[in-house]
Design a protein around this motif. Structure first.
Motif, PDB file in Angstrom:
ATOM      1  N   ASN A 105      -0.899   1.692   9.569  1.00 13.15           N
ATOM      2  CA  ASN A 105      -1.625   0.647   9.828  1.00 13.15           C
ATOM      3  C   ASN A 105      -2.790   0.821  10.977  1.00 13.15           C
ATOM      4  O   ASN A 105      -3.014   0.151  11.645  1.00 13.15           O
ATOM      5  N   HIS A 106      -3.408   2.138  10.752  1.00 13.95           N
ATOM      6  CA  HIS A 106      -4.379   2.541  11.681  1.00 13.95           C
ATOM      7  C   HIS A 106      -5.657   2.754  10.938  1.00 13.95           C
ATOM      8  O   HIS A 106      -6.530   3.243  11.409  1.00 13.95           O
ATOM      9  N   ASN A 107      -5.799   1.991   9.728  1.00  9.68           N
ATOM     10  CA  ASN A 107      -7.243   2.171   8.818  1.00  9.68           C
ATOM     11  C   ASN A 107      -7.700   3.689   8.681  1.00  9.68           C
ATOM     12  O   ASN A 107      -8.792   3.880   8.901  1.00  9.68           O
ATOM     13  N   GLN A 118      -8.529   6.433   6.570  1.00  2.67           N
ATOM     14  CA  GLN A 118      -9.038   6.539   5.321  1.00  2.67           C
ATOM     15  C   GLN A 118      -8.778   8.007   4.555  1.00  2.67           C
ATOM     16  O   GLN A 118      -9.269   8.078   3.500  1.00  2.67           O
ATOM     17  N   LYS A 125      -8.789  -3.493  -0.272  1.00  2.00           N
ATOM     18  CA  LYS A 125      -7.602  -2.929   0.665  1.00  2.00           C
ATOM     19  C   LYS A 125      -7.852  -3.810   1.955  1.00  2.00           C
ATOM     20  O   LYS A 125      -8.957  -4.034   2.426  1.00  2.00           O
ATOM     21  N   SER A 132      -7.844  -4.580   5.965  1.00  5.83           N
ATOM     22  CA  SER A 132      -8.680  -3.888   6.897  1.00  5.83           C
ATOM     23  C   SER A 132      -7.876  -2.790   7.851  1.00  5.83           C
ATOM     24  O   SER A 132      -8.574  -1.744   8.249  1.00  5.83           O
ATOM     25  N   TYR A 133      -6.635  -2.796   7.992  1.00  9.09           N
ATOM     26  CA  TYR A 133      -5.916  -1.831   8.663  1.00  9.09           C
ATOM     27  C   TYR A 133      -5.220  -0.819   7.730  1.00  9.09           C
ATOM     28  O   TYR A 133      -4.704   0.161   8.693  1.00  9.09           O
ATOM     29  N   SER A 134      -5.150  -1.011   6.614  1.00  7.93           N
ATOM     30  CA  SER A 134      -4.242  -0.171   5.772  1.00  7.93           C
ATOM     31  C   SER A 134      -4.746   1.099   5.833  1.00  7.93           C
ATOM     32  O   SER A 134      -5.771   1.466   5.424  1.00  7.93           O
ATOM     33  N   ASN A 135      -3.768   2.279   6.032  1.00 10.22           N
ATOM     34  CA  ASN A 135      -3.980   3.613   5.792  1.00 10.22           C
ATOM     35  C   ASN A 135      -4.183   3.964   4.328  1.00 10.22           C
ATOM     36  O   ASN A 135      -3.549   3.055   3.430  1.00 10.22           O
ATOM     37  N   GLU A 166      -3.606 -10.112   6.568  1.00 13.51           N
ATOM     38  CA  GLU A 166      -4.542  -9.720   7.532  1.00 13.51           C
ATOM     39  C   GLU A 166      -4.223 -10.233   9.036  1.00 13.51           C
ATOM     40  O   GLU A 166      -3.472 -10.955   9.113  1.00 13.51           O
TER      41      GLU A 166
END
Length: 199
Positions: free
Chosen positions: A78-80, A82, A109, A111-114, A132
């Protein structure tokens, strides 16, 4: 409030699941009616399969589950980030689960999803509703206070729970299906495209 687990304990839990399956592994093994959801993550992220970098015993345990036709799902983090995912999602024997918003469309995707570059990993990435941070688009979730506690939350752990529950339902109706059968079915029947741009 951070909860932690030792890698050795996680590995022992995976080995226990393999034992529950009857211990039969290999391409011709009977299909165990189990799924594993690992909504946990490491601090480090990995840009490709990471089994050799983490732990040989955990790799063997995850490989044994795959050979026993038990799908293992893990949240990507959960740290965005990419260009990488957390362990255990980075394992070649784990199906990665990234999140989309809980907005009724589910085509972007969260906003937070690795998310790592899919071609860098042996196992697929599946997107599922993770919500979200803003109110109104979180996921109604089971709480921990008692048997009826609920709360609204977001994260790739919410998405992984969706997919592992979906896999359990699929396996209940298709008892001889393998992990590969489930992934193929999701890709061909139960999917909509999620556009994303990676570096």
């Amino acid at each position: 409030n951070t909860e932690q687990a030792f890698l050795t304990d996680i590995t022992k839990a995976l080995q226990w699941v393999a034992q529950l399956s009857g211990g039969s592994v290999g391409p011709s093994a009977p299909v165990a009616q189990m799924v594993v959801n690992m909504s946990i993550g490491s601090v480090a992220t990995y840009q490709n399969d990471c089994d050799a970098a983490v732990s040989v015993p955990s790799r063997i345990a995850l490989q044994t589950l795959r050979w026993a036709n038990i799908p293992v799902f893990s949240s990507t983090g959960n740290h965005n980030i990419q260009n990488g995912v957390n362990w255990p999602a980075c394992s070649e024997f784990v199906i990665k689960v990234a999140a989309v918003p809980n907005d009724g469309a589910g085509v972007m995707k969260a906003s937070y999803s690795n998310l790592g570059i899919p071609s860098n990993y042996s196992s697929p990435t599946i997107f599922a509703p993770g919500g979200e941070p803003s109110p109104g688009v979180r996921i109604l979730s089971a709480g921990r206070v008692d048997d009826v506690d609920i709360f609204y939350y977001y994260g790739t752990s919410q998405a992984a729970a969706h997919v592992s529950g979906f896999a359990a339902l699929y396996k209940s109706t298709m008892p001889t299906a393998t992990v590969a059968d489930f992934v193929s079915w999701v890709n061909s029947v139960a999917s909509i495209p999620v556009p994303f741009t990676l570096p």
